[in-house]
Enzyme design. Sequence first.
Site, PDB file in Angstrom:
ATOM      1  NE  ARG A 124      -2.858   0.412   3.409  1.00 22.52           N
ATOM      2  CZ  ARG A 124      -2.293   0.440   4.627  1.00 22.52           C
ATOM      3  NH1 ARG A 124      -1.509   1.436   4.981  1.00 22.52           N
ATOM      4  NH2 ARG A 124      -2.522  -0.519   5.477  1.00 22.52           N
ATOM      5  CE  LYS A 130     -12.924  11.978 -16.668  1.00 19.60           C
ATOM      6  NZ  LYS A 130     -13.266  13.132 -15.845  1.00 19.60           N
TER       7      LYS A 130
HETATM    8  C1  LIG Z   1     -13.908  12.993 -14.512  1.00 21.28           C
HETATM    9  C2  LIG Z   1     -13.519  14.121 -13.637  1.00 21.28           C
HETATM   10  C3  LIG Z   1     -13.204  13.915 -12.307  1.00 21.28           C
HETATM   11  C4  LIG Z   1     -13.376  12.578 -11.630  1.00 21.28           C
HETATM   12  O1  LIG Z   1     -12.564  11.597 -12.161  1.00 21.28           O
HETATM   13  P1  LIG Z   1     -12.978  10.052 -11.985  1.00 21.28           P
HETATM   14  O2  LIG Z   1     -11.738   9.329 -12.338  1.00 21.28           O
HETATM   15  O3  LIG Z   1     -14.115   9.837 -12.918  1.00 21.28           O
HETATM   16  O4  LIG Z   1     -13.372   9.864 -10.560  1.00 21.28           O
HETATM   17  C5  LIG Z   1     -12.777  14.987 -11.559  1.00 21.28           C
HETATM   18  N1  LIG Z   1     -12.672  16.216 -12.105  1.00 21.28           N
HETATM   19  C6  LIG Z   1     -12.966  16.449 -13.389  1.00 21.28           C
HETATM   20  C7  LIG Z   1     -12.821  17.817 -13.930  1.00 21.28           C
HETATM   21  C8  LIG Z   1     -13.414  15.417 -14.196  1.00 21.28           C
HETATM   22  O5  LIG Z   1     -13.745  15.657 -15.460  1.00 21.28           O
END
Ligand SMILES: *Cc1c(COP(=O)(O)O)cnc(C)c1O
Length: 393
Positions: free
Chosen positions: A60, A210
Site C-alpha cells: 500500500r 481522462k
Molecule cells: C472525470 C472528472 C473527475 C473525476 O474523475 P474520476 O476518475 O471519474 O473519478 C474529476 N474532475 C474532473 C474535472 C473530471 O472531469
Amino acid sequence: MAGSDSDAAGRSVNTRIAHAGLHPDAFHGFVNPPVVHASTVLSPTAEDFLGRRGRYHYGRRGTPTSDALCEAMTALEGGAGTVLAPSGLCAVTTALLAVLSAGDHLLMTDSVYGPTRAFCDGMLRRLGIETTYYEPLLGGDIAALMRENTRAVFVESPGSLTFEVQDIPAIAAAAHARDAAVLMDNTWATPLFFPAHTRGVDLSIHAGTKFLSGHSDVMIGTISATEAWWPKLKEGHGLLGQCVGPDDIYLTLRGVRTLAVRMAQHQRAGLEVARYLAGRPEVARVLHPALPDDPGHALWQRDFTGASGLFGVVLQPKSQEAVNALLNSLTLFGMGASWGGFESLCIPTNPAPIRTATTWAPEGPTLRLHIGLEEPADLVADLAQALDLYRAG
Ligand SMILES: *Cc1c(COP(=O)(O)O)cnc(C)c1O
C-alpha cells in the site's frame, strides 16, 4: 504550443516526458518498470525489519511501479511529490481531507465538477467543514470572501461543462495572503498545458482517468504538491489508505509517455471542430477558451500553454426531440461519461440546477464534445449532417 515550458536545464517538457521516472539500470536494462503485484515485502533480517531499512515496506505504501508514475508526474508538474488515488474524484476528496479540519472554511468555485460539490455538501459538511461557493470569474476579489478560518480555496479552470477561465494567479495571491492552500482540479489542461505550481497552485489534482491514461480503460487520480504542502498531502494520503492497483498504474504511465503527442492532436482537432461549429447557424455559442472571442480567451492566453479537445456548444433553442435526433444521428461520437480517450464523445449537459453562487442560463440546449484522435474532417462531416437534422427538426 505544448513544450514551451522548459526545466532548469532548458529541456522541453516533450523531452522530459520521455525520460521521467525511468530507471532501466534497476530492472536489468528493461526500459519500463515491472508491474509489481504486491502486499508483503520481506525483510532479510530482524534488524532490517525493525529498522525499516529497505526502500519498500508494504504494498500500500509504494512499489517500483507506483514510484515510477509518481516520479514521472512530479517531473511533469514541477512539484515536490505526487500521490496516486483510485479515481479522479478520490484524488479530489483526498486532497481536501489532507488540508482541511473540523471548523475550517473552504472557498469552492461554483463551476466545479458536480461530484466534487456533492462531497463538500455531503461529507465535508458532516465533518464540520463549511463550504462557500464563489463566482468563478471574481479573480482577486475573492479576498473579500476570505474568513479567519478559510484554509483552502479550490479552483477548476476551465469550469466543468461551462468552461469559464479563472484568474488563478490573482486568486492564489489572495489565498496566500491569508495562508490558505490553493487546490486545483487541473484535469482539462493536464500538466502540459497548465503548469499549476508556477501559477500559484499548492495541490494540483488530475483525474488521470481522462488524458493521462488516455484510452478509456483506467480509473485513477493523481495529486502533486509544492514543497510547503507535500508533507501534509503525503500524511493525509497515507492515513486514508489510498493506493491503486499496479496494472492501472502501469497503463497510466504508458499513457503519459504519449501525452504530448496526443494533446497536440486533441488541441489541433478540437480547435478545427470548434471553429467549424462556431460558423454554423444552429450554434449560438461555442464554449472554448482558445477561440479569440471567448470571454476567457485573454486569461487562457496569458496562463495556459495549450488547449485540450474538450469544449461546450450552446445550440439555438429547439425541442428536446430535435436534440435527441442530433445526438442519435452521430456515428463517430459516442454518448457516455468521461473523456480524454482516443475516441470522440458528445453528450447533452445541464449544470444550471447545481449552481448556487451564479446563474447558468444558456440560450439553448448545451452539449459537451470531447474531440478524440480521429481525422477532424470526418468529425466535421458527422456533425454537419447532425446539425442539418437539428435545423430541420
Ligand atoms: C472525470 C472528472 C473527475 C473525476 O474523475 P474520476 O476518475 O471519474 O473519478 C474529476 N474532475 C474532473 C474535472 C473530471 O472531469
